[in-house]
Design a protein around this motif. Sequence first.
Motif, PDB file in Angstrom:
ATOM      1  N   GLN A   1      -0.414   0.000  -9.465  1.00 29.01           N
ATOM      2  CA  GLN A   1      -0.405   0.684  -8.168  1.00 29.01           C
ATOM      3  C   GLN A   1      -1.797   1.160  -7.797  1.00 29.01           C
TER       4      GLN A   1
ATOM      5  N   THR B   1      -7.178  -6.367   3.766  1.00 26.15           N
ATOM      6  CA  THR B   1      -6.861  -5.957   5.135  1.00 26.15           C
ATOM      7  C   THR B   1      -8.059  -6.190   6.040  1.00 26.15           C
TER       8      THR B   1
ATOM      9  N   LEU C   1      -3.771   0.078  -4.495  1.00 25.37           N
ATOM     10  CA  LEU C   1      -4.274   1.081  -3.565  1.00 25.37           C
ATOM     11  C   LEU C   1      -5.671   0.722  -3.072  1.00 25.37           C
ATOM     12  N   PHE C   2      -6.483   0.180  -3.977  1.00 23.57           N
ATOM     13  CA  PHE C   2      -7.863  -0.093  -3.591  1.00 23.57           C
ATOM     14  C   PHE C   2      -8.105  -1.548  -3.213  1.00 23.57           C
TER      15      PHE C   2
ATOM     16  N   ILE D   1       1.116   4.203  -2.990  1.00 27.09           N
ATOM     17  CA  ILE D   1       0.964   5.648  -2.846  1.00 27.09           C
ATOM     18  C   ILE D   1       2.200   6.357  -3.401  1.00 27.09           C
TER      19      ILE D   1
ATOM     20  N   LEU E   1     -11.981   2.231   0.808  1.00 24.36           N
ATOM     21  CA  LEU E   1     -12.221   0.800   0.640  1.00 24.36           C
ATOM     22  C   LEU E   1     -12.143   0.070   1.976  1.00 24.36           C
TER      23      LEU E   1
ATOM     24  N   LEU F   1      -4.564  10.020  -1.990  1.00 26.45           N
ATOM     25  CA  LEU F   1      -4.523   8.613  -2.384  1.00 26.45           C
ATOM     26  C   LEU F   1      -4.746   7.716  -1.173  1.00 26.45           C
ATOM     27  N   PHE F   2      -4.074   8.075  -0.079  1.00 25.90           N
ATOM     28  CA  PHE F   2      -4.241   7.267   1.126  1.00 25.90           C
ATOM     29  C   PHE F   2      -5.701   7.254   1.555  1.00 25.90           C
TER      30      PHE F   2
ATOM     31  N   LEU G   1       0.833  -1.208   0.000  1.00 28.60           N
ATOM     32  CA  LEU G   1       0.000   0.000   0.000  1.00 28.60           C
ATOM     33  C   LEU G   1       0.864   1.252   0.000  1.00 28.60           C
TER      34      LEU G   1
ATOM     35  N   PRO H   1      -6.755  -2.649   0.920  1.00 23.70           N
ATOM     36  CA  PRO H   1      -7.627  -2.440   2.078  1.00 23.70           C
ATOM     37  C   PRO H   1      -8.695  -3.515   2.231  1.00 23.70           C
TER      38      PRO H   1
ATOM     39  N   SER I   1      -7.697   4.892  -0.436  1.00 25.57           N
ATOM     40  CA  SER I   1      -7.621   3.494  -0.017  1.00 25.57           C
ATOM     41  C   SER I   1      -8.419   3.286   1.269  1.00 25.57           C
ATOM     42  N   GLU I   2      -8.456   4.291   2.114  1.00 23.56           N
ATOM     43  CA  GLU I   2      -9.216   4.165   3.356  1.00 23.56           C
ATOM     44  C   GLU I   2     -10.715   4.012   3.078  1.00 23.56           C
TER      45      GLU I   2
END
Lengths: 672, 226, 427
Positions: A228, A239, A232-233, A198, B61, B54-55, A194, A236, B58-59
Amino acid sequence: MAIIERPAETPDARPAGTAQAPTAATNYGYLRRPVETTGWRSWAFTVDHKKIGIMYGAVAMFFFIIGGLEAGLIRLQLAGPDGTILSADKYNQMFTMHATTMVFLFVMPMAAAFANYFIPLQIGARDVAFPRLNALSLWVFVFGGVFLNTSWFLGGGADGGWFMYAPNSSVPFSPTNGVDFWALGLQITGIASLVGAINLIVTVLNMRAPGMSMMKMPIFTWMAFVVQMLLLFAIPVITVALFLLMFQRSFGATFFSVEAGADPLLWQHLFWIFGHPEVYILVLPSFGIISEVLPVFSKKPLFGYPFVVFSGAAIGFVGWGVWAHHMFASGLGPVSVAVFSVATMAIAVPTGVKIINWTLTMWGGKLKFTTAMLFAVGLIVQFTIGGLSGVTHAVAPSDTQQTDTYYIVAHFHYVIFGGAVLGLFSGFYYWWPKIFGKLLSEGWGKWNFWLMIAGMNLTFGPMHIIGLQGQPRRMYVWTEFRAGEGFFNLGFWNLVATIGTFILAVGVLLFLVNIWITHRPGSKTPPAPADPWDARSLEWITSSPPKEYNFARTPQVSELDEFFHRKYEDVGEGDSHEYVQRMTGEEVIQHEEDNADPNIHLPAPSYWPMVLAFSLPIMAYGVIYNTLLIVAGGAIAVMAMFGWALEPADAEQSDYDPTDDGGETSKELANV
Amino acid sequence: MSDSVITEPAPDAVDVVEDHPAEHAGDDHGHDDHAHGGHHSSLGLSNNKLAMWLFLGSECLLFGGLISTYMLYRNRHSAELGPDQLWDIPFTSASSFVLLTSSLTMVLAVSAANRKDLRNTKIFLGVTALLGGLFVAGQIYEFTTFYREGLGFTTSLFSSSFFTLTGFHGVHVSIGIIMLVATIGMIQKDKISGDKAEAVEMVGLYWHFVDIVWIIIFTLVYLIPA
Amino acid sequence: MIVRSATSDLQPPTTKMQAVNSTTTVNSVTPRARIARLSAVAMLAAVVAGCAQDAPQDTWQPAGSNARQINDLDIWVFSIAGIVGVAVFSVLGFAVWKYRDRGQPIPEQTHGKPALEIGLTILPALILIGIAIPTVGTIMDLNKTDDTECIINVTGQQWWWEVDYPVQDGCGGIEEPIVTSGQMVIEAGSKVLVRGTSRDVIHSWWIPRLNGKRDMVPGRIHTVRLEADEPGIYAGQCTEFCGLSHANMRMEVIAMEPDDFAAWKANQLEAYASPDEGTLAAEGEATFITQCSRCHQVDGLTDSGGELVVARPDQNVWSGAAPNLTNFMTRNTFAGATWNLLSNECWPDVWEADSSEVGAAYLEGVSDSCLNEVELREWLRNAPAKKPMYTDPESLEETDGLPRGMPYLALSEDQIDQLIAYLLERK
């Protein structure tokens, strides 16, 4: 954190000469920044994307060997009926760890190695957007991979299959710590991916050389960029799944306990929403690599560059909508099945487009079959086979016969090995002279290639038959009775697959031999020229290997295949095209050096990424063994993050100065 | 030195929450002070801010996955320990209001930072952190109340999903508070060289995101009946 | 940004042409590359021709309407895939040969031909539509189960299948529930609806020659339609990884003529017949009660006091059930259909009988002259040593001390003799 100030003495000065001696720093933060420019410390604490890329690659190659050994044991067990080489328990661990290692600890990091090394070079940058974060990604990956594999010594590896379906993954059914190591190990490596994503997205979006619009970017960078975005998507989502699993196993939650009313399919959905984009994450970098290699060795540009770019992006988008094709037999209703079936067929279109574009790149070209080119063509052939078998699984009714059999194993090995891995090998041979300054032997390379092709087809080809004729996967034994009659029965093909594995292993070994032959002390391989392949893209406008600062002068880009167009000019008129070489690669590079930038900023190395990375496995061991370790690891993490944030940023206060000018001047270190 | 004008837009390697105006003091680069995360950026958005966006993407999701899990399991509880019995909507509304207000003070902090009014920046950052802390305290009070009434983490699927979702959110708020306080400290000790406004903006982006997630959680979990 | 003119100022144009770099002798490889490519194609053809005959789980030997529908679709799709593959390889092979470096000048730097590319995008899309339409039709068709008239339940459990026939008018009428394991007997030609679930982890029910697989998920009931055209034995395996002995979780479907099926049902529901007094089997009955009946149910078995002996696997096994052994020797596989009850001599008489005789052969069950005694003894002597299971008392903390599978019972050889004698009468 920029450090080298090169005084502008004369307008034509090469970027050499003594750098300004740094002044004593007044504030070092918590730790002195590392100053070494040679030795292991210059690697351990580096933030140079090139060194980081090399380390990613070396560690990934190590895990490739581990995963290969695991595969070898699997195939030895299945060489004959009712095998006894591995017990059922060990076999289940072996196939789980083989897949986990190959996917998460080999292919992904190896692609990251190429992306790290070459994205900045291909876009004309000096490093990535966040160099320390880059080092963090590397060390988090390394420690995560090691952590995951310590499970072998601490009660056994994970044994629930690499997609770890619930409820089999919960404690009553998987009582050892293997699954915990798996879940926590993947959380850790997920952080690496991740953070890397970024970093590279910002790099690609923000740090391209002047004149390089997105549609003038080298295609490898484009594909790696799509990857990338996928990471990124997608990370998570897994996760979340891994947290739920961890809470279930370690803290008594009942997310996957049917007795408590849970739905076991929740895991499958969460996993595959990650899992399907994951497979494109695995293969797109290799698509990008061969999209570079094929034009160079066909002496033609990539055919249909915009189409290749858009199809890559399309694969990235549509890839989010097909996850349940892994679940056709799981009990979805017919409408869901039909929708996902058609969506899966749809995604074959942009993938097929690429095959066409690659073939048409070669069409009408001037093909030179170097080893890199062989691997690239090999990818087209092998991936086509894998892709076509994939289309047969898109047909959901057929898939209910194929899923969980060796036919699926055949499919994904053709697309992952024949696709992703062959592409990586193409990249090795193509970019090796640039990275390491020597060309790998073409002779050994040919043997490497052909043995790998023969081995892979002998290993995975028969699996199509074995699967369609009824052998399920993940079985530690197969039996004579279910193997059918005749000479070419499933027993025969299982044996062929095992023999193929060893041919494949020898092929891979030859790659390592090639490296040894090329680089061993006393090797007669001469240093490589800067542009051995008469290449087309920006990363070749550097020395081999590149200087630490990559480009003497930040390149001005005016078109796609910038390097090619600096060397060759079309002097034809009207419709006829006649190409005249006006400069050699070396001359282009020389010209750049003659007009070098007077001021080059480079980032300084740091201890903090490694310290922060180190805290993660400590916390993970804490989850499994002792809560105090979680606290200790957490404290280290917090301290590392503060140290990182407070690390001195200014050049004058930094005590790192690599005068990387080919050794003409001595390296000057801070005298504090 | 015409070359330097062309080459200065060269991409510059920069790290998070860092800036370096000092070394450029002696340069004749002629670059301007905008978007300091990377001198000139092809996108017009600095490296640091782009990274934060960008972070946060992702959060989305991450919270999406947690919210989906909650929505799947929201009804799997016993008759006595469900939302209708446990929720104290007025209380949670009050703490939601507190968090929303903290977003306002965050905006004021960013505005002050842009005006280079460091004193008010620190004050507003501090108030934001305090309000955030108040929100977290409210959450803790709420959760301990639920626990005393019999809803533990492992009581039911509803409880596990609820505490996981809100727990993750609470952890994000807490990390945000730490970031706010750290920013105050770093401004105080002049550790943020260059564009302090950008650092404050980045924290602001994160804080607003955490607030928006709460609005979604509050709506789906508390307000919409199961 | 005028790089070009800058460079042209430095160097006069060189002669038109080629790459400066000399490379190694790569072009001499090309004829070899072509041969290799041809032999790869030949290999592929040989591979296709070389398949197993009579593989019991061959998905390309459908024996029932569902499997046939799938296979018909397969033939269509695989043919198209094959044609596409051959087309791609032909074009590629041709290009590799024709455009190899023979010293030609730098080729035209074609960047693309949008019309061609769009056309070659639309073409695969059309082909895929040609595949999608029959696919969706088949999905909907295969989902239809309203013509089924015989319901059989299966329940997966680590690592065996329970098969039970509920009371119904279908299947030719079932008056009392029949419970068996490992082998499902059906009437050839009848349309069976298998309703399945699991007691622990996800398993998958797959009889390849009859239909695709369906996962058996705990907490849910999934259905699979089965129909066998001809009498015969159709093999299957659990096809969702379910733990340690996933490989040892098999099953068979036996289809037989209506008369034979009626006879089978009647036999399954026959009253319990106690062994004659004083026989080894009678001792076996007593041993069974003390050693086995905690988990294994035999319907009608009574103890010395005349009380019905009811097995309580729900208290003795983690997943809650154990195979019903009432009519053990009417089946011919055991321990999750992993081993044969029939010896190697007798086995072909049933398994390789042709469709007119297979019913009668199956109904004979397992006689003592045909018993695979070695394997059955090994099992009784030490089941966990034969089939990996979780039964070691020290490792059962996570399952409250309950085993997953059949534990080691420390039976003496005499007890085993008795049990075998007793079990041989369970027909």
